[in-house]
Design a protein around this motif. Structure first.
Motif, mmCIF file in Angstrom:
data_model
loop_
_atom_site.group_PDB
_atom_site.id
_atom_site.type_symbol
_atom_site.label_atom_id
_atom_site.label_comp_id
_atom_site.label_asym_id
_atom_site.label_seq_id
_atom_site.Cartn_x
_atom_site.Cartn_y
_atom_site.Cartn_z
ATOM 1 N N GLU A 1 0.834 -1.209 0.000
ATOM 2 C CA GLU A 1 0.000 0.000 0.000
ATOM 3 C C GLU A 1 0.865 1.253 0.000
ATOM 4 N N LEU A 2 1.990 1.215 0.698
ATOM 5 C CA LEU A 2 2.936 2.337 0.674
ATOM 6 C C LEU A 2 3.496 2.517 -0.732
ATOM 7 N N LEU A 3 3.792 1.419 -1.372
ATOM 8 C CA LEU A 3 4.287 1.444 -2.746
ATOM 9 C C LEU A 3 3.228 1.999 -3.701
ATOM 10 N N ARG A 4 1.965 1.645 -3.477
ATOM 11 C CA ARG A 4 0.869 2.093 -4.344
ATOM 12 C C ARG A 4 0.786 3.617 -4.411
ATOM 13 N N VAL A 5 0.988 4.306 -3.289
ATOM 14 C CA VAL A 5 0.814 5.764 -3.272
ATOM 15 C C VAL A 5 2.080 6.519 -3.675
ATOM 16 N N THR A 6 3.165 5.789 -3.939
ATOM 17 C CA THR A 6 4.425 6.405 -4.359
ATOM 18 C C THR A 6 4.469 6.518 -5.879
ATOM 19 N N LYS A 7 4.870 7.693 -6.372
ATOM 20 C CA LYS A 7 4.993 7.899 -7.820
ATOM 21 C C LYS A 7 6.077 7.003 -8.400
ATOM 22 N N PRO A 8 5.932 6.568 -9.643
ATOM 23 C CA PRO A 8 7.043 5.882 -10.307
ATOM 24 C C PRO A 8 8.271 6.801 -10.299
ATOM 25 N N GLY A 9 9.410 6.249 -9.943
ATOM 26 C CA GLY A 9 10.624 7.050 -9.804
ATOM 27 C C GLY A 9 10.759 7.678 -8.430
ATOM 28 N N GLY A 10 9.759 7.491 -7.577
ATOM 29 C CA GLY A 10 9.796 8.036 -6.220
ATOM 30 C C GLY A 10 10.532 7.115 -5.264
#
Length: 191
Positions: free
Chosen positions: A105-114
């Protein structure tokens, strides 16, 4: 903790832009309070906590633009997918706190490249959790969702609450800082 020059260069290459060198100093001390983030130019800070009291305390600092009550691992984060340049979880990934199932879920809200900066403790009562967490982190990397940038042990992470938890009778427990870079292109599905 000071991150290696190669990591700083990698972050700069991904994010580019003026003033980034000042902002990279953020990555040098995740144990620093969010007040330091604000002093260094970060003005769009959002936070979640399961406790209304902690949210009120955070609100009183005037540092956050958004605060939500949310119990990580039990409900989705109140943010759209691919919304944040960086996501941090410091001090909550541990036995009896945020379950490892919350990591995707943390990964889901992170932008690609973030970037995601996660921490956990290495004290005896948290070792089973740490093993489980590292298995989740490695599986997401194996799937191509992100790349590990850093996994650094910190000897004096925080004060121990008992002699049994103390690392080598120092009065402190050790911990680990993990920094991951979310891949900019979704992985191809096998099949």
């Amino acid at each position: 903790m000071v991150l290696p020059a190669a990591l700083r260069e990698r972050v700069a290459a991904v994010h580019g832009g003026a003033g980034l060198s000042e902002r990279l100093r953020l990555y040098d001390g995740w144990a620093a309070c969010y007040e330091q983030l604000h002093r260094r130019g970060f003005r769009c800070l959002h936070g979640v906590d399961g406790s209304a009291g902690m949210l009120e305390r955070a609100r009183s600092t005037g540092l956050y633009q958004e605060l939500w009550q949310c119990i990580l691992g039990r409900e989705p984060l109140p943010a759209p997918a691919e919304h944040y340049d960086a996501v941090t979880v410091v001090g909550a990934l541990g036995e009896g706190q945020v379950p490892t199932a919350a990591v995707p879920e943390l990964l889901r809200v992170t932008k690609p490249g973030g970037f995601l900066c996660l921490t956990t403790r290495s004290n005896p009562s948290n070792l089973r959790y740490k093993v489980e967490l590292e298995a989740v982190l490695e599986e997401l990397e194996r799937q191509g969702a992100w790349q590990k940038v850093l996994a650094q042990e910190v000897e004096r992470w925080e004060k121990a609450t008992s002699d049994e938890e103390s690392t080598q009778a120092t009065g402190y427990i050790s911990g680990v800082v993990y920094v991951y870079w979310k891949c900019p292109v979704p992985p191809l599905e096998e099949g």
